[in-house]
Design a protein around this motif. Sequence first.
Motif, PDB file in Angstrom:
ATOM      1  N   GLY A  88       0.778  -1.227   0.000  1.00 49.15           N
ATOM      2  CA  GLY A  88       0.000   0.000   0.000  1.00 49.15           C
ATOM      3  C   GLY A  88       0.809   1.276   0.000  1.00 49.15           C
ATOM      4  N   ARG A 103      -2.571   4.700   1.646  1.00 47.50           N
ATOM      5  CA  ARG A 103      -4.003   4.585   1.909  1.00 47.50           C
ATOM      6  C   ARG A 103      -4.796   5.820   1.467  1.00 47.50           C
ATOM      7  NH1 ARG A 103      -4.319   1.454   7.813  1.00 47.50           N
ATOM      8  NH2 ARG A 103      -3.340  -0.493   7.104  1.00 47.50           N
ATOM      9  N   ARG A 147       1.418   2.491   8.710  1.00 42.79           N
ATOM     10  CA  ARG A 147       0.350   2.873   7.788  1.00 42.79           C
ATOM     11  C   ARG A 147      -0.898   3.291   8.568  1.00 42.79           C
ATOM     12  NH1 ARG A 147       2.709  -1.747   6.063  1.00 42.79           N
ATOM     13  NH2 ARG A 147       0.975  -3.125   6.583  1.00 42.79           N
ATOM     14  N   GLY A 148      -1.490   4.383   8.123  1.00 45.08           N
ATOM     15  CA  GLY A 148      -2.639   4.934   8.822  1.00 45.08           C
ATOM     16  C   GLY A 148      -2.210   6.058   9.748  1.00 45.08           C
ATOM     17  N   GLU A 620      -9.705   0.150  11.659  1.00 45.04           N
ATOM     18  CA  GLU A 620      -8.830  -0.922  11.178  1.00 45.04           C
ATOM     19  C   GLU A 620      -9.040  -2.188  12.006  1.00 45.04           C
ATOM     20  OE1 GLU A 620      -4.031  -1.897  10.936  1.00 45.04           O
ATOM     21  OE2 GLU A 620      -4.739   0.148  10.517  1.00 45.04           O
ATOM     22  N   GLU A 674      -4.721  -5.219   3.237  1.00 48.94           N
ATOM     23  CA  GLU A 674      -3.299  -5.459   2.999  1.00 48.94           C
ATOM     24  C   GLU A 674      -2.907  -6.794   3.598  1.00 48.94           C
ATOM     25  OE1 GLU A 674      -2.477  -0.674   3.623  1.00 48.94           O
ATOM     26  OE2 GLU A 674      -2.083  -2.132   5.227  1.00 48.94           O
ATOM     27  N   LEU A 694      -6.868  -1.045  -2.639  1.00 44.47           N
ATOM     28  CA  LEU A 694      -7.249   0.282  -2.173  1.00 44.47           C
ATOM     29  C   LEU A 694      -8.334   0.849  -3.075  1.00 44.47           C
ATOM     30  CD1 LEU A 694      -6.781   2.879  -0.462  1.00 44.47           C
ATOM     31  CD2 LEU A 694      -4.978   3.494  -2.084  1.00 44.47           C
ATOM     32  N   SER A 773      -3.393   6.550  -6.042  1.00 44.02           N
ATOM     33  CA  SER A 773      -4.059   5.520  -5.249  1.00 44.02           C
ATOM     34  C   SER A 773      -4.438   4.355  -6.151  1.00 44.02           C
ATOM     35  CB  SER A 773      -5.301   6.093  -4.551  1.00 44.02           C
ATOM     36  OG  SER A 773      -4.965   7.130  -3.667  1.00 44.02           O
TER      37      SER A 773
END
Length: 880
Positions: A88, A103, A147-148, A620, A674, A694, A773
Amino acid sequence: MVGQFKSAFAVGVSIIAMGVALPAHAQDGSADAEPAADTGGINEIIVTSQRREENLQDVPISVSAFTADQVLARGITDVGRLEGIVPGFTFGRSGQDARPSIRGVRTENVGVNGDTTIGFFIDGVYQSRATQATAGFVDVERVEVQRGPQGTLYGRNTFGGNIAITTAQPVLGEMLGGLDVTVGEYGRFRTDAFVNLPVSDTLAVRVAGSLEKSDGWVKNVNPLGNNLFDDDSKYLRATVLWEPNDQFSAAIKFDYSTRGGAGGSAFGYKIIGSYFDVGSRQQLYNGTPVLNLNTRGGNRDGVNDALPGGTATSDLGVPVFAPGDGYTIDTDQKTILDLENKAITANLAYDFGGITLRSITGYTDFGAIRTQDSDFSGNQIAIDYQDTRAETFSQEIQLLSSDTASRLDWVVGAYYFHDELTGVFINQQLPRIIRNVTPNLTLPQNGGGFYDQQRATTESVAFYGQATYEVVDNLRVTAGIRWTEDTKDFAFANANAVLPTSGTPPVPQGTAITLNTGPIPDSAFGAQGAATNCTYTTFPPPRPGFQCLAANTAVLTGATYDTAKFRKATWRLAVDYDVTPDNLLYASVSTGFRSGGFNSGQGPAALQPTFDPEEVTAYEIGSKNRFFDNTVQLNLAAFYNRYNGLQEQRQVPQGGTTLSIIENSGRARAYGGEAELLWRPVTGLEIGANVAYLNAKYTEYDQVPAPFGTSILVTDATQTTPTIVNGVQIAAAGQRRVFAPGYDCGLIPGTGGTGQPAAAFGCDISGNSIPHSPDWTGAVFAGYDIDLGSLGTLTPFAIMTFSSSFFGQPFNSVLEQQPSFQKVDLRLTWAPTDFISIQGFVNNVTDERTINRFVWGGGGALQASFAPPRQWGALLSIRF
């Protein structure tokens, strides 16, 4: 698309088959940690994603991590090499500015008026400029990608995630050293070295450095210009570690780096093309694509240009040199890169027994000068100049629980950040020499040029805390909160053809803008809250703090805005459960934000002098697993992110160039999943894969002007009366207004009427994909240590990365699309002893040519930057 992924699947299967087919009697050459068993097994990686050292598999966050040995073996030489390897994660680049995406969150604004979207940290210290993230890795211990949003423990500058680099620390009581020498294509020569000196039982020093020279891999056929993406860099780091007892440790680090050569231009270096309405021969966004025409301002050669399906009746620009070839250019201006970075970092910790006090202090003095050929052609027309300066100080204090027997783990902290920023942009128009016709044309310069200086100060204060409590055995609940207050000040001064340079009140210089224009007196910036002397009648009306020329109060010189404060509480709630000692389930909801800011107020930007914060709520669920006696690792995550007010970059015409401003989109969302798989069935054999899906789209984004030509007027005898919309005339009798085809466009409410700005036109692009993306990204890799007996080990390693297509701009037009692709890297390492290895490598074996940055520039010309082409090299590594 199906064909692309069939090809990707075939290559991936071949790589896995290569690994499986190798004999199963090799020795484990990995040095991340001790192997789990002689028959194979996956080693632990320690990360600091929750501000404490933990096993990667115990952290209920989506994070990928790589040890020093993995960084070396996989050729992870800089942030850009993480693309595909981290699920990602995609990487864009313009010149020396890193533009990563995670993301649906991408790095757009790299100016001094904004913050980074994805945080970049070195040894716990935030780096405020995107350019700082393009430096190569030297003697690193670990690389982590989270991530995030990380808004609780890391703050407002981690809206999409984090990239955290941990450099190798001194080792007490050991004399260590290493040397890496890389040679390769394009004249590349790089030397990395480190030495660890045990001064005493409690004191050690580690010194690391690198030197690199290479020619540019974008070739310029014009002897008046130079190649792009060359390298002339130097780096030196010294770290002192003092541990007088078991409770206290202090690590003080000094580092210095420079980078010269030609650099990689600025926003983009290659013209892709433009759009035209063939019938009227006007530029109209999403009209007929024209791929071989450079329409930048001043590019007129007296030759009538034919459009598809039309007759050559207009001089619309000059031909694009080598259209479609991202690695060959014809530009007549020598570009320059002059980058310098000085930094001091101090990490102090004291263990009181059950509680650890930690201090992280950082100071950075950064500067970068860059130039580019503004017209992207072999003609003499214009040159751009950028100078970015940042002086940054940060201080963080943490208290962490350190009682391993307690059911409660917690961390509380306070953070202070101060950033003094200056950004200068100059467009110098030159006496024109049009060389693509015979005889050459000599023309006057195209306008007076443009100058913009921005001064920004950010001061941020934050307090945070996070606690994890084990409610019952193996079930934990986490809650965290962070309160942040950002205080921002901003001022600008700019001019078109005239610039105040001296005197009270300031007097126009009266000559065209040049790269040597200046200095600008402080009076040109106005004063915060002061009554304006401006009397110009264009919209919007003059504001307090705005300054105009004393000799001509209709000419805006600059402004100092009122101080803005942005306050936000971000939080995280999570639960995780150990199904078994090797299987973890978790779920979380968290928030993040990025502060608003200011735009320079000259021309169209004055309509949007400020932009608002952007916010995200992220959901998540995930699972981290080890199976089959620690030989298979499978980590999974699914997420849903809801965004409000994404900060979007837009180029607006300004004289002979364009000015970048920031505006907020409405709402957007991103969801996907993911997966990371690693299989080590026997010692030395490693097979892995990752894949990310995504779906990232704008859900509300309207009244958006197209990059150029949102609408045009064409002759239409059937229109016998003027066209009126909402009381505003948008076309006279005998004319018809044509909007960008394929979009829902119209008059922007509140424009064109009495007391309103001039009529403006925008489109509704709700439902469009967020740029950069791709729906699918991933990688498949395999490696094996083949035992050669007394000759050591031989390790082949192959990795195939792939991506589905993506758009480079919010309007999602065909010219802005990068098609699906796959790339293959091959490496072969021979280690005759445990201390020496020789590696041969080829990156991007199939020479896949991909674009990783699109931007619409002046004259409605789409500019692009390409990812590196195929490159081969060899690496000698020595350790002692």
